[in-house]
Design an enzyme around this catalytic site. Structure first.
Site, PDB file in Angstrom:
ATOM      1  N   ASP A  40      -1.734  -0.592   5.752  1.00  0.00           N
ATOM      2  CA  ASP A  40      -2.089  -0.057   7.074  1.00  0.00           C
ATOM      3  C   ASP A  40      -3.572   0.268   7.257  1.00  0.00           C
ATOM      4  O   ASP A  40      -4.012   0.509   8.365  1.00  0.00           O
ATOM      5  CB  ASP A  40      -1.319   1.241   7.333  1.00  0.00           C
ATOM      6  CG  ASP A  40      -1.862   2.396   6.493  1.00  0.00           C
ATOM      7  OD1 ASP A  40      -2.126   2.180   5.293  1.00  0.00           O
ATOM      8  OD2 ASP A  40      -2.054   3.489   7.034  1.00  0.00           O
ATOM      9  N   ASP A  72       0.883  -1.159   0.000  1.00  0.00           N
ATOM     10  CA  ASP A  72       0.000   0.000   0.000  1.00  0.00           C
ATOM     11  C   ASP A  72       0.937   1.229   0.000  1.00  0.00           C
ATOM     12  O   ASP A  72       2.132   1.086   0.266  1.00  0.00           O
ATOM     13  CB  ASP A  72      -0.820  -0.123   1.289  1.00  0.00           C
ATOM     14  CG  ASP A  72      -1.461   1.150   1.715  1.00  0.00           C
ATOM     15  OD1 ASP A  72      -2.179   1.738   0.901  1.00  0.00           O
ATOM     16  OD2 ASP A  72      -1.244   1.566   2.868  1.00  0.00           O
ATOM     17  N   ASP A 105       0.109   5.090   1.216  1.00  0.00           N
ATOM     18  CA  ASP A 105       0.023   5.996   2.375  1.00  0.00           C
ATOM     19  C   ASP A 105       0.011   5.232   3.688  1.00  0.00           C
ATOM     20  O   ASP A 105      -0.779   4.305   3.869  1.00  0.00           O
ATOM     21  CB  ASP A 105      -1.239   6.865   2.269  1.00  0.00           C
ATOM     22  CG  ASP A 105      -1.110   7.880   1.158  1.00  0.00           C
ATOM     23  OD1 ASP A 105      -0.494   8.923   1.399  1.00  0.00           O
ATOM     24  OD2 ASP A 105      -1.596   7.610   0.044  1.00  0.00           O
TER      25      ASP A 105
HETATM   26  O1  LIG Z   1      -4.471   3.045  -0.188  1.00  0.00           O
HETATM   27  P1  LIG Z   1      -3.526   4.125   0.262  1.00  0.00           P
HETATM   28  O2  LIG Z   1      -2.313   4.256  -0.605  1.00  0.00           O
HETATM   29  O3  LIG Z   1      -3.162   3.963   1.710  1.00  0.00           O
HETATM   30  O4  LIG Z   1      -4.366   5.478   0.129  1.00  0.00           O
HETATM   31  C1  LIG Z   1      -5.425   5.776   1.044  1.00  0.00           C
HETATM   32  C2  LIG Z   1      -5.628   7.272   1.107  1.00  0.00           C
HETATM   33  O5  LIG Z   1      -4.350   7.818   1.436  1.00  0.00           O
HETATM   34  C3  LIG Z   1      -4.183   9.223   1.407  1.00  0.00           C
HETATM   35  O6  LIG Z   1      -4.810   9.787   2.551  1.00  0.00           O
HETATM   36  C4  LIG Z   1      -4.199   9.405   3.771  1.00  0.00           C
HETATM   37  O7  LIG Z   1      -2.840   9.873   3.799  1.00  0.00           O
HETATM   38  C5  LIG Z   1      -2.685  11.319   3.758  1.00  0.00           C
HETATM   39  C6  LIG Z   1      -1.204  11.630   3.684  1.00  0.00           C
HETATM   40  O8  LIG Z   1      -0.506  11.078   4.743  1.00  0.00           O
HETATM   41  C7  LIG Z   1      -3.374  11.925   4.987  1.00  0.00           C
HETATM   42  O9  LIG Z   1      -3.254  13.343   4.975  1.00  0.00           O
HETATM   43  C8  LIG Z   1      -4.861  11.517   4.981  1.00  0.00           C
HETATM   44  O10 LIG Z   1      -5.499  11.997   6.147  1.00  0.00           O
HETATM   45  C9  LIG Z   1      -4.992   9.993   4.927  1.00  0.00           C
HETATM   46  O11 LIG Z   1      -6.355   9.607   4.794  1.00  0.00           O
HETATM   47  C10 LIG Z   1      -4.720   9.824   0.123  1.00  0.00           C
HETATM   48  O12 LIG Z   1      -4.616  11.225   0.173  1.00  0.00           O
HETATM   49  C11 LIG Z   1      -6.132   9.341  -0.165  1.00  0.00           C
HETATM   50  O13 LIG Z   1      -6.566   9.860  -1.392  1.00  0.00           O
HETATM   51  C12 LIG Z   1      -6.086   7.818  -0.240  1.00  0.00           C
HETATM   52  O14 LIG Z   1      -7.370   7.294  -0.549  1.00  0.00           O
END
Ligand SMILES: O=P(O)(O)OC[C@H]1O[C@H](O[C@H]2O[C@H](CO)[C@@H](O)[C@H](O)[C@H]2O)[C@H](O)[C@@H](O)[C@@H]1O
Length: 296
Positions: free
Chosen positions: A260, A70, A72
C-alpha cells in the site's frame, strides 16, 4: 486454488481492512483516514484486482506463483498506535493457507522480529527494515538449520543506534511523537502530533542526519524514516528472495506483490519490468503508482 487468490477470502480481506480504515476518525489530514472520493476513484485508470481475477488466474496457469506482501496497511489496517497494528484472525488464516500453496514472503519497513511477532506464522519468509534484513528461506539455511539473515547494512548498526539516541533527545518534547526502532531503519511517527508541530518535528529529524551523508530520509504514512544511504530497497529484496528461492532464471514464475505504501513502488517497478507478475496496490484513494491493479 489457494484462498489467497479467492475473491471470497483474501481480496475481500483487503476490502475489510479498508472499511476499517474508513471508520478511523479523520486524523491530521492523513489520506488513509479520509473518506474516498468515489468519482475520482471510479475514474482511476487501473484495473481492479477483483475484476481482473480471471485474467490473473489465466496468467498463473502452469506457472510457479510466488507471493510477496507488505505488512502495515496491507495485512493489517492502519491504526494510530504502531504497536497495535494487529492482524485479524481471518487474515492470519488466509495467509497461512496461501503460504501452504505458494512460497510467501512479507517485506516490511518494520524490524523483522516485530513483523514475525505480529504475523505468528512459521511458513512465511520475513524481510524487515524495507528489505535490509532478510531471513534466509528454509532451502538456503545451513546444515544445522540455523535461520541466518541477509543484512547488507550491518556496518551501519552502531551509527543507527547513535542516531536513535540523538533523536530521542531532540524530539522528546514534541507531544505525540514516537520513535520506532526498526533495526536498520528508524521510524519517527507523527500521526499523533498536532498539525502545527509536525513541520518542526520534521526539521528536527532532518537536522540529525544533515551531516551524515551515509543516511537518508524517506517519508511514509505520517512517518519519517532514517535509512542507510545504500542502494537497496523492497525491489532489491524481492529479487534477492526470488534468487534464493531458486526462481531468478525461471521463465515460468509469476510473482504477486501486494502493498500500500510509497516504498512498494520499487517492488512494483521490478515486477512490472519483468512482465511476469502482478503488482497490486492497496489504496482507497487514487494515486500515482506503477502497479497495474488495485484492491477493488
Ligand atoms: O512496509 P510496511 O510493513 O508497510 O511498514 C511501513 C511502516 O509501517 C508502520 O507505520 C504505519 O502503520 C502504523 C500502524 O498502522 C501507523 O500508525 C503509521 O502512521 C504508519 O506509518 C510502522 O510503524 C513503520 O515502522 C513502518 O516503517
Amino acid at each position: 486454488m489457494a484462498k489467497f487468490l479467492s475473491r471470497d477470502i483474501n481480496l475481500m480481506e483487503f476490502q475489510i481492512s479498508h472499511s476499517n480504515k474508513q471508520k478511523l476518525k479523520p486524523f491530521y489530514d492523513d489520506p488513509d483516514s479520509m473518506l474516498p472520493d468515489v468519482e475520482a476513484y471510479a475514474s482511476w485508470l487501473h484495473p481492479s484486482a477483483l475484476n481482473s481475477f480471471d485474467c490473473i488466474m489465466k496468467e498463473a496457469k502452469g506457472k510457479k506463483v510466488v507471493v510477496f506482501l507488505d505488512y502495515d496497511g496491507t495485512l493489517s489496517p492502519i491504526v494510530e498506535d504502531p504497536d497495535k497494528a494487529f492482524m485479524s484472525t481471518e487474515m492470519r488464516a488466509a495467509l497461512r493457507e496461501v503460504a501452504k500453496q505458494f512460497p510467501t514472503s512479507i517485506i516490511s519497513g518494520r524490524s523483522r522480529d516485530k513483523v514475525k511477532e505480529f504475523v505468528q506464522l512459521n511458513n512465511v519468509c520475513y524481510a524487515g527494515s524495507h528489505g535490509l534484513d532478510i531471513m534466509q528461506p528454509p532451502k538456503s539455511r545451513d546444515k544445522k538449520g540455523n535461520e541466518g539473515a541477509f543484512q547488507p547494512a550491518k556496518l551501519f548498526l552502531p551509527a543507527i543506534q547513535e542516531i536513535s539516541m540523538e533523536l530521542e533527545h531532540k524530539i522528546r518534547e514534541t507531544q505525540g511523537s514516537k520513535i520506532e526502532d526498526n533495526m536498520f531503519c528508524i521510524s519517527v511517527h507523527y500521526r499523533q502530533v498536532p498539525p502545527q508541530d509536525q513541520g518542526n518535528l520534521k526539521e528536527k529529524v532532518k537536522s540529525v542526519v544533515e551531516n551524515r551523508p551515509e543516511f537518508r530520509l524517506t517519508e511514509g504514512k505520517m512517518v519519517i524514516e532514517v535509512r542507510p544511504s545504500i542502494e537497496w530497497n523492497k525491489g532489491d529484496a524481492l529479487n534477492y528472495l526470488l534468487h534464493t528461492l531458486g526462481f531468478s532464471n525461471a521463465d515460468d514464475v509469476l510473482s504477486l506483490y501486494i502493498g500500500d505504501d510509497q516504498t512498494e513502488e520499487d517492488a512494483f517497478k521490478v515486477i512490472a519490468g519483468k512482465r511476469e507478475g502482478f503488482p497490486i496496490v492497496v489504496s482507497s484513494i487514487p494515486k500515482e503508482t506503477k502497479a497495474w491493479v488495485n484492491d477493488r
